[in-house]
Design an enzyme around this catalytic site. Structure first.
Site, PDB file in Angstrom:
ATOM      1  N   ASP A   1       0.853  -1.176   0.000  1.00 56.23           N
ATOM      2  CA  ASP A   1       0.000   0.000   0.000  1.00 56.23           C
ATOM      3  C   ASP A   1       0.902   1.243   0.000  1.00 56.23           C
ATOM      4  O   ASP A   1       2.128   1.153   0.084  1.00 56.23           O
ATOM      5  CB  ASP A   1      -0.956  -0.049   1.219  1.00 56.23           C
ATOM      6  CG  ASP A   1      -2.214   0.750   0.980  1.00 56.23           C
ATOM      7  OD1 ASP A   1      -3.261   0.409   1.554  1.00 56.23           O
ATOM      8  OD2 ASP A   1      -2.166   1.720   0.193  1.00 56.23           O
TER       9      ASP A   1
ATOM     10  N   GLU B   1     -10.923   6.446   4.148  1.00 56.49           N
ATOM     11  CA  GLU B   1      -9.885   5.904   5.028  1.00 56.49           C
ATOM     12  C   GLU B   1     -10.000   6.439   6.452  1.00 56.49           C
ATOM     13  O   GLU B   1     -11.109   6.655   6.962  1.00 56.49           O
ATOM     14  CB  GLU B   1      -8.496   6.160   4.415  1.00 56.49           C
ATOM     15  CG  GLU B   1      -8.364   5.550   3.022  1.00 56.49           C
ATOM     16  CD  GLU B   1      -6.943   5.525   2.522  1.00 56.49           C
ATOM     17  OE1 GLU B   1      -6.713   5.922   1.366  1.00 56.49           O
ATOM     18  OE2 GLU B   1      -6.052   5.084   3.262  1.00 56.49           O
TER      19      GLU B   1
HETATM   20  C1  GLC Z   1      -4.548   4.102  -0.073  1.00 56.06           C
HETATM   21  C2  GLC Z   1      -5.425   2.923   0.278  1.00 56.06           C
HETATM   22  C3  GLC Z   1      -5.509   1.878  -0.787  1.00 56.06           C
HETATM   23  C4  GLC Z   1      -5.346   2.511  -2.152  1.00 56.06           C
HETATM   24  C5  GLC Z   1      -3.947   3.096  -2.235  1.00 56.06           C
HETATM   25  C6  GLC Z   1      -3.720   3.832  -3.566  1.00 56.06           C
HETATM   26  O1  GLC Z   1      -3.832   4.514   1.043  1.00 56.06           O
HETATM   27  O2  GLC Z   1      -5.144   2.265   1.504  1.00 56.06           O
HETATM   28  O3  GLC Z   1      -6.794   1.233  -0.651  1.00 56.06           O
HETATM   29  O4  GLC Z   1      -5.515   1.531  -3.165  1.00 56.06           O
HETATM   30  O5  GLC Z   1      -3.659   3.980  -1.174  1.00 56.06           O
HETATM   31  O6  GLC Z   1      -4.560   4.947  -3.655  1.00 56.06           O
END
Ligand code: GLC
Length: 606
Positions: free
Chosen positions: A307, A497
């Protein structure tokens, strides 16, 4: 003579310098097996891998964001960047329409193709409820609502259309489906999960993966899926985003693993590791789960992507973070900005013998195999013929149907629903009645989403006006005196988030005021809740006659009017147990003591 030679050397160097082409035009090994689609993806992968330098291999494991590459395009060549992403909302500069996205993709790809071997890059976005970064794309209900449909065929169709709209802009890969099993509604990402049971999540995981990836990943209308976030992102203490899942391995496997089994069986090509921890160990450094369980025990043969900057949360310095994450089983790192430092550190770790070359080869093998299966080497650029499909009427009709099927009727006193279409006067209030941004929620146009008319679509108020007879008077938030029926549309502000983590799921003051003013009219009224999760509604239920949970329906609000006015009988069933109070949360079906306001699976009809 000497001057002639000097002069020609000067000109050749100048040409190389000006065109930036240092003899690397993606043409090395013209007759090699890897360039021949007659061979299998596995054969082509082994052939290509055997010809790559360490730098080229490390480049394949490096994912950088578009935002830092706009002004450093040549770094795509210099560092052999194998993947680019747009974080939430990070579209092309200026216009964010579909064509601008396709132009951005093709330009970045042209740099990747001008490296020594010319391995195409793969571009990822969070298309989690439609191609939600792109203005004019269809925005579908978020997963919490799709879970309430209990309709995997519909979820598969939603994913197929999303894939088509994403592919139309050149993009190859979505960081979806999120197959979290949200167990605590305090979590800001509750709405990204299909529901609180492994059975429901597993059913939808399979449907979504097959919808995105189709029968053949090389089909130009399909994209690579990414099941996320491995593992137990929805099981953290108090629902804290990126928190710690303090659960034993039995619960970990029973609740949070079935979705991945299902996704793997459906052929998912990538899986994203979770920011969260399991019993204090960060997932991004957990070799047991990332390699021994996911890759060896479950046989996952795709690649694991980290991530966003998640490896930086591991203990120790950057050297230890790179070493631990790659050795644990991360195959591609979403750096996403300091790609130069990452590249250098990873190379240092390999050259220092801290990361075995076998681990590098395993990671690159997994990535290349997917790229060959996707047909990226044969068709690296956007298929422009698909552009007209973005936001099409047909796609919007499917989204409207998804909205209809996602609504859950929680109360219908005196059967005031369905409403007649020829009432004399309907009064509508509530901050979410005429607000596309609130209707769509987070991950829409921007990362966090935002209130207002953010993209094309039909608000709840638009939909009501579209449906009633021409003689019906519809007033909105102004004076509702003399109305026959009231409709109050309440709900949450958009969030994504951790910004959505909350210990207070009460209805907010604006909504309480809207309900109070409607009560004063002394007429029967319906409440529609636009939210990313169940809120505390016992008082609202007492005051209102009918109550519909609409979740985050997206751009096609017409589906709500279809249910309100009886063109579609509500069929939605709760994908989460509905709590009475905050202290009751977490409350999940199967709990030894289970006394929610509404049980998992509840839903009325007409
Ligand atoms: C974010 C999320 C993830 C996402 C990634 C790219 O922090 O946790 O779900 O796909 O970054 O945007």
């Amino acid at each position: 003579m000497k001057n002639t030679i000097l002069l020609s050397i000067f000109f050749i160097t100048a040409i190389f310098f000006i065109t930036g082409c240092n003899g690397e035009e993606g043409t090395a090994y013209p007759d090699a097996i890897f360039r021949n689609p007659e061979y299998s993806a596995e054969e082509r992968t082994e052939d290509l891998l055997s010809k790559m330098s360490l730098d080229e291999k490390i480049g394949q494991m490096t994912q950088a964001e578009n935002s830092v590459l706009f002004d450093n395009k040549n770094d795509i060549r210099k560092y052999y960047i194998g993947s680019i992403l747009s974080g939430g909302g990070a579209g092309p500069r200026g216009q964010a329409n579909a064509k601008a996205w396709a132009d951005m993709y093709d330009e970045f790809q042209s740099y990747a193709l001008r490296t020594r071997i010319g391995v195409p890059m793969i571009y990822g976005v969070d298309a989690v409820h439609g191609h939600n970064n792109v203005k004019g794309a269809v925005i579908f209900p978020h997963n919490i609502g799709l879970g309430c449909t209990r309709n995997p065929e519909l979820v598969g169709e939603v994913a197929r259309i999303t894939a088509l709209e994403v592919a139309a802009t050149g993009i190859d890969w979505t960081f979806a489906p999120c197959i979290a099993v949200p167990r605590n509604e305090r979590w800001g990402r509750t709405y990204e999960g299909f529901g609180e049971t492994p059975e429901l999540v597993a059913m939808m995981a399979e449907a979504a993966v097959k919808g995105f990836q189709g029968a053949n990943l090389s089909d130009p209308e399909t994209i690579l899926a990414c099941a996320k976030h491995f593992l137990a992102d929805g099981g953290t203490m108090s629902g804290k985003d990126q928190g710690n899942a303090l659960i034993d391995e039995t619960e970990l496997r029973e609740i949070h693993l079935p979705g991945y089994l299902s996704a793997i069986n459906a052929g998912v090509g990538s899986i994203m590791a979770s920011f969260s921890s399991w019993n204090g160990n960060k997932m991004h450094g957990n070799k047991y789960l990332l390699t021994d369980v996911l890759k060896t025990e479950l046989g996952f043969s795709g690649f694991v992507v980290s991530d966003w900057q998640a490896i930086n949360q591991l203990p120790g310095g950057f050297d230890a973070q790179v070493r631990e994450s790659i050795n644990a089983g991360i195959d591609m790192v979403m750096v996403p900005h300091d790609y130069r430092e990452f590249f250098k550190q990873l190379k240092k770790e390999v050259e220092g013998g801290k990361i075995p070359m076998e681990r590098i080869d395993d990671a690159v093998r997994r990535i290349l195999k997917i790229k060959f299966q996707m047909g990226l080497f044969e068709n690296p650029l956007t298929d422009r013929s698909l552009l007209s499909s973005v936001g099409s009427k047909e796609h919007r009709e499917v989204a409207r149907d998804a909205v209809r099927q996602s609504l859950v009727l929680l109360q219908n006193k005196n059967r005031i629903l369905p409403l007649a279409k020829n009432l004399k006067h309907i009064h509508v209030t509530g901050k979410s009645a005429d607000n596309m941004g609130r209707q769509c929620g987070g991950w829409t146009i921007t990362w966090q989403g935002e209130s207002g008319r953010i993209t094309a679509g039909t608000t709840v108020l638009d939909a009501i006006k579209n449906t009633v007879s021409p003689d019906t008077k519809v007033t909105y938030s102004s004076d509702g005196k003399g109305a026959d029926i009231g409709i109050v549309v309440i709900g949450e502000e958009p969030y994504a988030e951790g910004k959505g983590d909350s210990n207070d799921l009460d209805i907010d003051e604006k909504d309480k005021t809207a309900i109070e003013s409607m009560k004063k009219l002394g007429i029967p009224f319906v409440v529609i809740l636009i939210s990313g999760r169940p809120l505390l509604i016992q008082e609202v239920l007492k005051d209102s006659d009918a109550f519909i949970a609409a979740w985050l329906p997206g751009s096609e609000g017409q589906g709500i009017a279809d249910v309100l006015f009886g063109d579609y009988k509500p069929t939605g069933k709760l994908s989460l147990s509905w709590p009475k109070t905050m202290i009751q949360i977490p409350v999940n079906v199967g709990d030894p003591v289970y006394d929610p306001l509404f049980e998992y699976g509840f839903g009325l009809t007409y």
